[in-house]
Design a protein around this motif. Structure first.
Motif, mmCIF file in Angstrom:
data_model
loop_
_atom_site.group_PDB
_atom_site.id
_atom_site.type_symbol
_atom_site.label_atom_id
_atom_site.label_comp_id
_atom_site.label_asym_id
_atom_site.label_seq_id
_atom_site.Cartn_x
_atom_site.Cartn_y
_atom_site.Cartn_z
ATOM 1 N N SER A 325 49.093 49.228 44.854
ATOM 2 C CA SER A 325 49.596 48.403 43.751
ATOM 3 C C SER A 325 49.559 49.232 42.465
ATOM 4 O O SER A 325 48.482 49.614 41.999
ATOM 5 C CB SER A 325 48.747 47.139 43.588
ATOM 6 N N ALA A 328 47.592 47.410 39.774
ATOM 7 C CA ALA A 328 46.140 47.528 39.902
ATOM 8 C C ALA A 328 45.663 48.889 39.426
ATOM 9 O O ALA A 328 44.630 49.008 38.762
ATOM 10 C CB ALA A 328 45.721 47.299 41.355
ATOM 11 N N LEU A 375 38.616 44.369 41.925
ATOM 12 C CA LEU A 375 39.982 44.465 42.436
ATOM 13 C C LEU A 375 39.989 44.206 43.940
ATOM 14 O O LEU A 375 40.901 43.548 44.461
ATOM 15 C CB LEU A 375 40.556 45.857 42.151
ATOM 16 N N ILE A 414 44.350 42.100 44.785
ATOM 17 C CA ILE A 414 45.654 42.782 44.613
ATOM 18 C C ILE A 414 46.510 42.633 45.859
ATOM 19 O O ILE A 414 47.429 43.421 46.094
ATOM 20 C CB ILE A 414 45.431 44.279 44.282
#
Length: 484
Positions: A325, A328, A375, A414
């Motif tokens: 991501s 992220a 995350l 994420i």
């Protein structure tokens, strides 16, 4: 038909056999003949054995034990003794002891050579007449299985014999003095063995009892393990060939002295290697080693500001997360945090001379120090090679490298992703953060106090299929003979 006593004897022998067959100690201390010899030599010194020899009442023994066991006319003995002003041992030495297997199985023969010089003072000559007396005390070390207490090692059957006795005049004087000295030596031939048995043998037996008591105390000395400590207990002694073997149980105690785990019986039969050319070995099952590692590496939790401490790893982590991501990856700031939690205690495995430590780890990545949620969180099954080595009288352990054998995504903010994408960077983070932290906790090592107590400066370690073995690593400094 066998009587009741025969049946009782057979039952006792069967019970002893079954005990030996089912005994699976978690530790074994093996002592070779040199260790036994030197410990006993030192105790004889401490018990002033040579002083006992110097105080042997030679004149009294000559009166009580006529030559050859044949009664001698009192007038003849008195005629000899009236020419003696005094007779005593002037110097005494106990030479190098020997410890060998006895003719009977599970017994050790101890041979103690004695070398004495006696002085004879007579009005027939102005100088002291000296003669040398050499003999040997012999005793047996065996297991005492009496019902009054647990099996223990004892020294018994201490005696000397005419076959080991030699008496010779050290200088030739006049015919009359030589004749008198020869008559005195003839009277000492039957008397000296009795003196040694009555005067020295009790000292030898007391010395061995103290050696055995010291050994029992030695194995019970607590071994500190971080906040806990390990203690051994004697399960049973044994004699095998020319060695004494002490089969040990163990217990783990906390800082308050409360027993948290017992190791009185190993889950598997412990293989006991031979001593070969070494003089002692301490063999510890992997159950004990596992508990030692677990005590040194308790579960812990710590956080690392990755960008500040390891900026290159922070850059690589950001790059790897970017493959999952981009959003992220962009969220990772200068205060990004990696949180590492080790779950439970490490598992220790031993196989064919190699050891491995496996552990469960939870790793979380926070984009900044202000973030409340990570995350993502991954669970890792990791393993490291365990390398044992010794430093002086301390057993050391170092974890080499680390591998992430399996990674599982536990939760993610994420979106779902395949965690193996992060395997390389996660492994490097563990290698740079976790492994140095754990090796720092292991750096102090484990002191093994019995090493120096047995007369050795250092040890070396090795692994068998199911045990860790400590053996001498430096030249041994033996005690000198007992002399006066």
């Amino acid at each position: 038909m066998a009587g009741p006593w025969t049946f009782t004897l057979l039952c006792g022998l069967l019970a002893a056999t079954l005990i030996q067959a089912t005994l699976s100690p978690t530790g074994v201390l093996i002592l070779g003949p040199k260790v036994i010899k030197e410990k006993l030599t030192q105790e004889l010194k401490d018990h002033h054995a040579t002083s006992i020899l110097q105080q042997l009442p030679l004149l009294s023994a000559m009166r009580e034990k006529p030559a050859g066991g044949i009664p001698v006319l009192g007038s003849l003995v008195n005629n000899i003794l009236k020419h003696i002003i005094w007779l005593k041992v002037t110097t005494a030495n106990i030479l190098q002891l020997q410890v060998k297997p006895s003719a009977n199985d599970q017994e050790l023969l101890v041979r103690i050579p004695l070398d004495m010089v006696a002085g004879l003072n007579t009005p027939l000559v102005k100088t002291i007449v000296e003669f040398q007396m050499e003999t040997e005390a012999q005793a047996i070390i065996r297991m005492d299985t009496s019902a009054s207490g647990p099996t223990r090692l004892v020294l018994s059957d201490c005696a000397t014999s005419h076959g080991t006795l030699r008496i010779q005049l050290l200088q030739k004087l006049s015919l009359l003095v030589n004749s008198l000295a020869q008559q005195v030596m003839n009277l000492l031939v039957p008397a000296l063995p009795t003196l040694v048995k009555n005067q020295l043998c009790p000292v030898i037996e007391a010395s061995f009892n103290d050696v055995y008591a010291d050994l029992l105390q030695l194995v019970k000395v607590p071994i500190p393990l971080s906040t806990d400590h390990l203690e051994f207990d004697l399960l049973s002694p044994a004699i095998n060939g020319d060695t004494i073997q002490l089969y040990l149980g163990a217990k783990l105690l906390d800082s308050q002295g409360k027993v948290t785990k017992w190791f009185n019986n190993s889950a598997t039969s412990l293989t006991v290697p031979t001593l070969d050319n070494t003089q002692f070995s301490l063999i510890m099952s992997q159950d004990i080693v596992k508990a030692t590692v677990a005590a040194a590496l308790p579960p812990e939790e710590f956080m690392v500001l990755l960008d500040s401490v390891l900026p290159e790893l922070a850059r690589r982590l950001k790059s790897s997360i970017g493959l999952i991501s981009a959003k992220a990856a962009d969220a990772l700031g200068p205060t990004q945090i990696v949180k590492i939690l080790t779950q439970d205690t490490p598992q220790f495995f031993m196989d064919q001379g190699r050891a491995k430590v496996a552990q469960l780890i939870v790793l979380e990545v926070f984009p900044s120090s202000e973030a409340l949620r990570p995350l993502f969180t991954v669970g890792i099954e990791a393993s490291s090679e365990a390398q044992f080595y010794t430093k002086d009288d301390r057993l050391m352990l170092n974890l080499n490298n680390i591998s992430s054998d399996r990674i599982k995504l536990m939760n993610s903010g994420i979106g779902w992703f395949q965690p193996d994408v992060l395997k390389n960077i996660i492994t490097d983070i563990l290698l740079s953060v976790l492994v140095p932290n754990q090796n720092g906790k292991l750096r102090s090592g484990v002191p093994v106090s019995m090493v120096k107590a047995l007369g050795f400066e250092a040890t070396e370690s090795s692994l068998t299929q199911d045990a860790l073995v400590l053996t001498p690593a430096s030249l041994w400094k033996p005690c000198s003979p007992v002399s006066q």
